[in-house]
Design a protein around this motif. Sequence first.
Motif, PDB file in Angstrom:
ATOM      1  N   GLY A 104       0.774  -1.234   0.000  1.00 54.59           N
ATOM      2  CA  GLY A 104       0.000   0.000   0.000  1.00 54.59           C
ATOM      3  C   GLY A 104       0.800   1.277   0.000  1.00 54.59           C
ATOM      4  O   GLY A 104       0.221   2.368  -0.065  1.00 54.59           O
ATOM      5  N   ASP A 105       2.144   1.173   0.067  1.00 53.73           N
ATOM      6  CA  ASP A 105       3.016   2.342  -0.007  1.00 53.73           C
ATOM      7  C   ASP A 105       2.609   3.397   1.029  1.00 53.73           C
ATOM      8  O   ASP A 105       2.753   4.596   0.804  1.00 53.73           O
ATOM      9  CB  ASP A 105       2.976   2.948  -1.417  1.00 53.73           C
ATOM     10  CG  ASP A 105       4.134   3.908  -1.669  1.00 53.73           C
ATOM     11  OD1 ASP A 105       5.205   3.711  -1.070  1.00 53.73           O
ATOM     12  OD2 ASP A 105       3.956   4.863  -2.443  1.00 53.73           O
ATOM     13  N   TRP A 106       2.123   2.929   2.167  1.00 54.04           N
ATOM     14  CA  TRP A 106       1.743   3.796   3.297  1.00 54.04           C
ATOM     15  C   TRP A 106       0.729   4.869   2.878  1.00 54.04           C
ATOM     16  O   TRP A 106       0.781   6.019   3.292  1.00 54.04           O
ATOM     17  CB  TRP A 106       2.968   4.439   3.946  1.00 54.04           C
ATOM     18  CG  TRP A 106       2.746   4.671   5.418  1.00 54.04           C
ATOM     19  CD1 TRP A 106       2.467   5.859   6.029  1.00 54.04           C
ATOM     20  CD2 TRP A 106       2.731   3.668   6.449  1.00 54.04           C
ATOM     21  NE1 TRP A 106       2.268   5.668   7.381  1.00 54.04           N
ATOM     22  CE2 TRP A 106       2.437   4.335   7.668  1.00 54.04           C
ATOM     23  CE3 TRP A 106       2.933   2.293   6.472  1.00 54.04           C
ATOM     24  CZ2 TRP A 106       2.346   3.663   8.883  1.00 54.04           C
ATOM     25  CZ3 TRP A 106       2.847   1.616   7.675  1.00 54.04           C
ATOM     26  CH2 TRP A 106       2.556   2.301   8.862  1.00 54.04           C
ATOM     27  N   ARG A 107      -0.231   4.465   2.050  1.00 52.26           N
ATOM     28  CA  ARG A 107      -1.279   5.370   1.591  1.00 52.26           C
ATOM     29  C   ARG A 107      -2.653   4.796   1.942  1.00 52.26           C
ATOM     30  O   ARG A 107      -2.913   3.610   1.694  1.00 52.26           O
ATOM     31  CB  ARG A 107      -1.202   5.579   0.079  1.00 52.26           C
ATOM     32  CG  ARG A 107       0.060   6.270  -0.407  1.00 52.26           C
ATOM     33  CD  ARG A 107       0.079   6.326  -1.929  1.00 52.26           C
ATOM     34  NE  ARG A 107      -1.073   7.086  -2.438  1.00 52.26           N
ATOM     35  CZ  ARG A 107      -1.056   8.397  -2.679  1.00 52.26           C
ATOM     36  NH1 ARG A 107       0.045   9.089  -2.448  1.00 52.26           N
ATOM     37  NH2 ARG A 107      -2.125   9.011  -3.148  1.00 52.26           N
ATOM     38  N   VAL A 108      -3.510   5.641   2.507  1.00 58.04           N
ATOM     39  CA  VAL A 108      -4.881   5.210   2.791  1.00 58.04           C
ATOM     40  C   VAL A 108      -5.636   4.952   1.492  1.00 58.04           C
ATOM     41  O   VAL A 108      -6.467   4.042   1.410  1.00 58.04           O
ATOM     42  CB  VAL A 108      -5.614   6.275   3.632  1.00 58.04           C
ATOM     43  CG1 VAL A 108      -7.082   5.888   3.825  1.00 58.04           C
ATOM     44  CG2 VAL A 108      -4.943   6.448   4.985  1.00 58.04           C
ATOM     45  N   ASP A 109      -5.333   5.743   0.457  1.00 61.61           N
ATOM     46  CA  ASP A 109      -6.053   5.644  -0.815  1.00 61.61           C
ATOM     47  C   ASP A 109      -5.353   4.759  -1.836  1.00 61.61           C
ATOM     48  O   ASP A 109      -5.599   4.875  -3.040  1.00 61.61           O
ATOM     49  CB  ASP A 109      -6.269   7.038  -1.408  1.00 61.61           C
ATOM     50  CG  ASP A 109      -4.947   7.759  -1.700  1.00 61.61           C
ATOM     51  OD1 ASP A 109      -3.876   7.251  -1.303  1.00 61.61           O
ATOM     52  OD2 ASP A 109      -4.998   8.844  -2.319  1.00 61.61           O
ATOM     53  N   ALA A 110      -4.502   3.866  -1.374  1.00 57.39           N
ATOM     54  CA  ALA A 110      -3.815   2.963  -2.298  1.00 57.39           C
ATOM     55  C   ALA A 110      -4.832   2.142  -3.089  1.00 57.39           C
ATOM     56  O   ALA A 110      -5.864   1.721  -2.553  1.00 57.39           O
ATOM     57  CB  ALA A 110      -2.875   2.038  -1.540  1.00 57.39           C
ATOM     58  N   ARG A 111      -4.542   1.899  -4.349  1.00 56.71           N
ATOM     59  CA  ARG A 111      -5.452   1.090  -5.167  1.00 56.71           C
ATOM     60  C   ARG A 111      -5.462  -0.352  -4.679  1.00 56.71           C
ATOM     61  O   ARG A 111      -6.507  -1.010  -4.667  1.00 56.71           O
ATOM     62  CB  ARG A 111      -5.021   1.147  -6.635  1.00 56.71           C
ATOM     63  CG  ARG A 111      -5.987   0.453  -7.589  1.00 56.71           C
ATOM     64  CD  ARG A 111      -5.535   0.617  -9.023  1.00 56.71           C
ATOM     65  NE  ARG A 111      -4.255  -0.031  -9.260  1.00 56.71           N
ATOM     66  CZ  ARG A 111      -4.122  -1.332  -9.535  1.00 56.71           C
ATOM     67  NH1 ARG A 111      -5.185  -2.112  -9.609  1.00 56.71           N
ATOM     68  NH2 ARG A 111      -2.935  -1.849  -9.742  1.00 56.71           N
ATOM     69  N   VAL A 112      -4.295  -0.868  -4.279  1.00 51.89           N
ATOM     70  CA  VAL A 112      -4.158  -2.217  -3.731  1.00 51.89           C
ATOM     71  C   VAL A 112      -3.352  -2.112  -2.441  1.00 51.89           C
ATOM     72  O   VAL A 112      -2.290  -1.478  -2.426  1.00 51.89           O
ATOM     73  CB  VAL A 112      -3.451  -3.160  -4.719  1.00 51.89           C
ATOM     74  CG1 VAL A 112      -3.274  -4.545  -4.100  1.00 51.89           C
ATOM     75  CG2 VAL A 112      -4.217  -3.253  -6.026  1.00 51.89           C
ATOM     76  N   HIS A 113      -3.852  -2.709  -1.381  1.00 46.63           N
ATOM     77  CA  HIS A 113      -3.171  -2.630  -0.086  1.00 46.63           C
ATOM     78  C   HIS A 113      -2.309  -3.856   0.213  1.00 46.63           C
ATOM     79  O   HIS A 113      -1.297  -3.751   0.908  1.00 46.63           O
ATOM     80  CB  HIS A 113      -4.193  -2.448   1.037  1.00 46.63           C
ATOM     81  CG  HIS A 113      -4.894  -1.132   0.985  1.00 46.63           C
ATOM     82  ND1 HIS A 113      -4.429  -0.016   1.659  1.00 46.63           N
ATOM     83  CD2 HIS A 113      -6.022  -0.745   0.329  1.00 46.63           C
ATOM     84  CE1 HIS A 113      -5.252   1.011   1.424  1.00 46.63           C
ATOM     85  NE2 HIS A 113      -6.220   0.588   0.630  1.00 46.63           N
ATOM     86  N   GLU A 114      -2.715  -5.009  -0.283  1.00 43.60           N
ATOM     87  CA  GLU A 114      -1.976  -6.239   0.012  1.00 43.60           C
ATOM     88  C   GLU A 114      -2.179  -7.239  -1.122  1.00 43.60           C
ATOM     89  O   GLU A 114      -3.214  -7.235  -1.789  1.00 43.60           O
ATOM     90  CB  GLU A 114      -2.427  -6.831   1.351  1.00 43.60           C
ATOM     91  CG  GLU A 114      -3.926  -7.026   1.461  1.00 43.60           C
ATOM     92  CD  GLU A 114      -4.390  -7.313   2.881  1.00 43.60           C
ATOM     93  OE1 GLU A 114      -3.610  -7.114   3.825  1.00 43.60           O
ATOM     94  OE2 GLU A 114      -5.551  -7.750   3.037  1.00 43.60           O
TER      95      GLU A 114
END
Length: 307
Positions: A104-114
């Motif tokens: 998730g690159d430490w982003r709440v709005d990541a397109r993919v978290h895991e």
Amino acid sequence: MALRPLGATGLEVTPIGFGLAAVGRPGYITLGRDHDLGPDRSVEALERRSHEVLSAAYDAGIRYFDAARSYGYAERFLASWLHQRGLPPDAVTVGSKWGYTYVGDWRVDARVHEVKDHSLSALRRQIEESRALLGEYLDLYQIHSATLESGVLEDRAVLSELAALRAGGLTIGLSVSGPRQAEVIRRALAVRVDGVNPFQSVQATWNILEPSAGPALAEAHAAGWGVIIKEALANGRLADRDHEAIAAALANPWVDVVLSGAVTAEQVRSNVMATTVELAADRRTELATMAEPAEQYWKERSQLAWS
């Protein structure tokens, strides 16, 4: 809280444990998280928050702590807290999981978290990563969300590696999710590697909205497995009745530990109070009427937004 055995694993836990899914990374699906955590989701802020909640949990008597490779920096935060607190490995029981990688690159709005990967190479990489952070504290290592579809319970190479880890002294378990939890648990109970089942515990979702895994969990407990309950508050849907919801989970005779997913010290202390609640039989019957069809529950859960 008094210590109790985690099945026949030889490990000891408390009735309430603490899971770091919601404090190890900036985004998660728990309802109300925006209000509880606030806008500062920096690594430093979440490490401070995780330490605060971990200390509240420990001071309240909790002695089982649960992380995963995919929970952002959860293992790192847990390790730094353990060392800062000066706790020896035998003061707590620590579980973690492999099978998902945090992306998730430490982003709440990541397109993919895991990203899920139940391969042998993922297991070998992630056990080394977990051990590098947790060292002697790591007691229990679980497949993260084992499913029938991933084929992990038929992968002889992975199962043999897990059996070797068990033979080396690490307790091995699996976590399950989704409407087919019961099927996965029963499939795992039947696994054998050279006549021995590598699994010794299971972590599953059970709550008053989604109790479908209960009979399979009872079978696992009867086989000597430890049983850990996650999402007893249904990712915040039951937060307004946390004492009853957690007490209902603890009332099952096959449960060893129920995880708190708190993100504030106040929440974890409230969760622990559930151990003092005794639900009358008629109230348990009334709560049971809240159960939803498993497919409906998991569909709604899949639509929860990361925040």
